[in-house]
Each structure stands twice: as structure tokens, then as C-alpha cells.
Design a protein around this motif. Structure first.
Motif, mmCIF file in Angstrom:
data_model
loop_
_atom_site.group_PDB
_atom_site.id
_atom_site.type_symbol
_atom_site.label_atom_id
_atom_site.label_comp_id
_atom_site.label_asym_id
_atom_site.label_seq_id
_atom_site.Cartn_x
_atom_site.Cartn_y
_atom_site.Cartn_z
ATOM 1 N N ASP A 10 -19.861 -27.338 -52.660
ATOM 2 C CA ASP A 10 -20.953 -27.544 -51.704
ATOM 3 C C ASP A 10 -20.574 -26.999 -50.335
ATOM 4 N N ARG A 11 -19.336 -27.216 -49.939
ATOM 5 C CA ARG A 11 -18.906 -26.746 -48.621
ATOM 6 C C ARG A 11 -18.836 -25.215 -48.567
ATOM 7 N N ILE A 12 -18.520 -24.586 -49.689
ATOM 8 C CA ILE A 12 -18.531 -23.120 -49.732
ATOM 9 C C ILE A 12 -19.959 -22.608 -49.557
ATOM 10 N N ILE A 13 -20.911 -23.246 -50.219
ATOM 11 C CA ILE A 13 -22.317 -22.863 -50.054
ATOM 12 C C ILE A 13 -22.766 -23.092 -48.618
ATOM 13 N N GLU A 14 -22.387 -24.220 -48.044
ATOM 14 C CA GLU A 14 -22.772 -24.526 -46.671
ATOM 15 C C GLU A 14 -22.216 -23.510 -45.677
ATOM 16 N N ALA A 15 -21.091 -22.886 -46.023
ATOM 17 C CA ALA A 15 -20.459 -21.920 -45.121
ATOM 18 C C ALA A 15 -21.283 -20.646 -44.979
ATOM 19 N N GLY A 16 -22.043 -20.281 -46.021
ATOM 20 C CA GLY A 16 -22.807 -19.039 -45.900
ATOM 21 C C GLY A 16 -23.698 -18.694 -47.070
ATOM 22 N N GLY A 17 -23.791 -19.546 -48.050
ATOM 23 C CA GLY A 17 -24.579 -19.236 -49.236
ATOM 24 C C GLY A 17 -26.049 -19.527 -49.071
ATOM 25 N N PHE A 18 -26.655 -18.898 -48.073
ATOM 26 C CA PHE A 18 -28.068 -19.146 -47.776
ATOM 27 C C PHE A 18 -28.609 -17.984 -46.963
ATOM 28 N N ILE A 19 -29.910 -17.989 -46.727
ATOM 29 C CA ILE A 19 -30.570 -17.022 -45.851
ATOM 30 C C ILE A 19 -31.074 -17.785 -44.638
ATOM 31 N N SER A 20 -30.619 -17.408 -43.455
ATOM 32 C CA SER A 20 -30.929 -18.180 -42.248
ATOM 33 C C SER A 20 -32.380 -18.050 -41.826
ATOM 34 N N GLU A 21 -32.925 -16.840 -41.886
ATOM 35 C CA GLU A 21 -34.280 -16.604 -41.400
ATOM 36 C C GLU A 21 -35.302 -17.044 -42.435
ATOM 37 N N ARG A 22 -36.415 -17.506 -41.937
ATOM 38 C CA ARG A 22 -37.518 -17.853 -42.829
ATOM 39 C C ARG A 22 -38.047 -16.585 -43.479
ATOM 40 N N SER A 23 -38.118 -16.599 -44.781
ATOM 41 C CA SER A 23 -38.585 -15.411 -45.500
ATOM 42 C C SER A 23 -39.979 -15.603 -46.082
ATOM 43 N N GLY A 24 -40.616 -16.726 -45.714
ATOM 44 C CA GLY A 24 -41.969 -16.970 -46.188
ATOM 45 C C GLY A 24 -41.990 -17.423 -47.634
ATOM 46 N N SER A 25 -43.181 -17.512 -48.171
ATOM 47 C CA SER A 25 -43.327 -17.925 -49.569
ATOM 48 C C SER A 25 -42.940 -16.769 -50.481
ATOM 49 N N ALA A 26 -42.795 -17.066 -51.729
ATOM 50 C CA ALA A 26 -42.387 -16.042 -52.689
ATOM 51 C C ALA A 26 -43.428 -14.928 -52.743
ATOM 52 N N PRO A 27 -43.008 -13.676 -52.552
ATOM 53 C CA PRO A 27 -43.966 -12.564 -52.611
ATOM 54 C C PRO A 27 -44.358 -12.269 -54.054
ATOM 55 N N ASP A 28 -45.444 -11.526 -54.206
ATOM 56 C CA ASP A 28 -45.813 -11.070 -55.546
ATOM 57 C C ASP A 28 -44.667 -10.248 -56.125
ATOM 58 N N ALA A 29 -44.534 -10.269 -57.436
ATOM 59 C CA ALA A 29 -43.394 -9.647 -58.094
ATOM 60 C C ALA A 29 -43.250 -8.164 -57.764
ATOM 61 N N ASN A 30 -44.373 -7.487 -57.545
ATOM 62 C CA ASN A 30 -44.307 -6.036 -57.298
ATOM 63 C C ASN A 30 -44.496 -5.691 -55.825
ATOM 64 N N ALA A 31 -44.458 -6.687 -54.919
ATOM 65 C CA ALA A 31 -44.704 -6.423 -53.501
ATOM 66 C C ALA A 31 -43.516 -5.755 -52.829
ATOM 67 N N VAL A 32 -42.301 -6.104 -53.235
ATOM 68 C CA VAL A 32 -41.088 -5.504 -52.671
ATOM 69 C C VAL A 32 -40.422 -4.689 -53.774
ATOM 70 N N PRO A 33 -40.413 -3.365 -53.643
ATOM 71 C CA PRO A 33 -39.833 -2.544 -54.715
ATOM 72 C C PRO A 33 -38.311 -2.716 -54.799
ATOM 73 N N ILE A 34 -37.852 -3.232 -55.909
ATOM 74 C CA ILE A 34 -36.426 -3.425 -56.165
ATOM 75 C C ILE A 34 -36.119 -2.783 -57.510
ATOM 76 N N PRO A 35 -35.141 -1.884 -57.560
ATOM 77 C CA PRO A 35 -34.809 -1.265 -58.855
ATOM 78 C C PRO A 35 -34.470 -2.326 -59.901
ATOM 79 N N LYS A 36 -34.883 -2.083 -61.132
ATOM 80 C CA LYS A 36 -34.678 -3.074 -62.180
ATOM 81 C C LYS A 36 -33.203 -3.395 -62.390
ATOM 82 N N THR A 37 -32.337 -2.405 -62.270
ATOM 83 C CA THR A 37 -30.909 -2.669 -62.458
ATOM 84 C C THR A 37 -30.395 -3.665 -61.407
ATOM 85 N N ILE A 38 -30.888 -3.530 -60.164
ATOM 86 C CA ILE A 38 -30.483 -4.443 -59.097
ATOM 87 C C ILE A 38 -31.078 -5.827 -59.322
#
Length: 252
Positions: free
Chosen positions: A120-148
């Protein structure tokens, strides 16, 4: 089915601990390992013996709470968590040795239960995203290669059970940390903090007393989520690059 259990009993964190033997009688072959312990505990309770203390929660192989070492193997035979081990995996009249995870960074609490708040302490150290990223986007809204996307999903499947550290001769937590670093760093939302994240989480891992990786691959062998050790190599590269940027004063 009938078994003899050699169970580690420890009255508290400061107790030396010892093995005690208990019979496990008339156990259905389709009972899970935790259900078998429930049956044994009911019998102990009737006899006036304190039941065996062990961690559990969902019992569906999702939460990773069932941190037992069975016959020397974290989570026991085959892939999966302890709650997914069924008694038909053993032979009738087998002697089964049950211990807690043996890792110095997971101190014993009682019997088979250990304190895994180091993760838990390892996660608290940095295992998060600080900025608000909003609600989950539609699956095809942000193009991400399938391998990634596939790599990120593989890393995100880590349930933080701690079996990797318990199996490693060095008590290394690098498979856990690399999975948590990678599943955020591979995606656009986690990209801005990628460098600071890997530095903070690896340094917290070291501060918690976990060992380094020596490529034994014991972590990969027992991981119930099947996370490959290749994520450790990815994290090492990211840590080296982030350390170099930090050393020359470049923005992280």
C-alpha cells in the motif's frame, strides 16, 4: 478425503511461532482450500482450540487476500490464488504444510496472516494519476495501439497478492512494482508522471526492505495473474532514464 495439516501457529508478531498438526477429516474433494480450513476451524472450535487465523475476502481469485504458502509454494499447486486451489489437487491422506508468506517486509500478525501494507505504501508513493482525467472516455476516443493497450491490460491484472515477493529468494517485489508502474505509464493519462512515478515507487520499495531482482523467475512462476517478468526489464529501463534526467536536472 482425509489429510494431516502441519499449520504454522503464531500468537502474535513477537511470538516465536511453531508448527502444529491437525486432522482434516471427511473433506469433499470439490472443497476449496479455504473451505477446507473452515471445516477444520469448526472442528477446532468444538474442541475448544482457537481456530487458525488466515486472510481471505472475495474467495473468487480477485482480491489476492488469501496469502498462504502451501507445501512451500505461495498459493499452492498450479496457477491461481489459494481460494482457487481445490482439495482434489491433493492425494487422500497427504500431509499438507501451511505457512504464511515468508517475506521480511510482510511481518507476521497471527498464525497465517501477515501485514502487507508495504505494498500500500508503494502505491501511495506514486502509483496513481494526480490530475483529474474525467470520466472514462469512449473506447475509441483516444487512439492507442492494440499492442500497447494489451500490455497495459496485462500489467493492470496484478491483484497485489504478494506471492511474487514470497516466492523470490531475494524477497523482491519488482514484479508487483513493475506491473503498477507499467499499467499507468503505458497509457496517455499516466504519461506526464511516468518519470517521477517510477523513481518514487522503486525508492519506496527499497525503503520497505524488499530485495532486488536476480532473474530467478520464481515471481513469474507463482503469479496468479500470469504477469511476465519482462515488465521488470521495462521498469528498469524507465528507472535508468528517469534517474539520468534527475541527475542532470531535466524536468521529470
Amino acid at each position: 478425503m482425509n489429510f494431516t495439516l502441519r499449520v504454522w501457529r503464531q500468537d502474535g508478531a513477537n511470538d516465536q511461532g511453531r508448527f502444529e498438526e491437525y486432522p482434516a477429516l471427511n473433506i469433499p474433494e470439490d472443497a476449496s482450500f479455504l473451505e477446507m480450513l473452515d471445516i477444520v476451524n469448526e472442528d477446532l472450535d468444538v474442541k475448544g482450540i482457537e481456530p487458525i487465523n488466515f486472510d481471505h475476502d472475495c474467495r473468487e481469485g480477485i482480491c489476492g487476500m488469501c496469502s498462504l504458502t502451501i507445501n512451500g509454494v505461495p498459493h499452492g499447486p498450479d496457477k491461481g490464488t489459494t481460494c482457487q486451489v481445490y482439495m482434489r489437487k491433493f492425494r487422500d491422506r497427504d500431509v499438507i504444510t501451511i505457512e504464511p508468506f515468508r517475506t521480511g517486509s510482510f511481518p507476521a500478525i497471527k498464525d497465517l496472516a501477515v501485514d502487507r501494507r508495504a505494498f500500500d505504501r508503494i502505491i501511495e508513493a506514486g502509483g496513481f494519476i494526480s490530475e483529474r482525467s474525467g470520466s472514462a472516455p469512449d473506447a475509441n476516443a483516444v487512439p492507442i495501439p492494440k499492442t500497447i493497450a494489451d500490455l497495459a491490460m496485462d500489467a493492470a491484472s496484478c491483484i497485489g497478492c504478494g506471492a511474487c515477493a514470497a516466492a523470490c529468494p531475494n524477497s523482491s517485489a519488482m514484479l508487483f512494482v513493475s506491473a503498477k508502474v507499467s499499467h499507468l505509464g503505458l497509457l496517455p493519462q499516466g504519461e506526464p508522471e511516468k518519470n517521477s512515478r517510477v523513481l518514487k515507487m522503486v525508492r519506496q520499495m527499497d525503503a520497505e526492505g524488499f530485495g532486488n531482482c536476480s532473474n530467478y523467475y520464481a515471481c513469474e512462476a507463482v503469479c496468479p495473474a500470469g504477469i511476465p517478468a519482462s515488465f521488470i526489464a521495462r521498469m528498469n529501463r524507465e528507472y535508468t532514464l528517469a534517474s539520468a534526467r534527475e541527475a542532470i536536472g531535466a524536468p521529470l
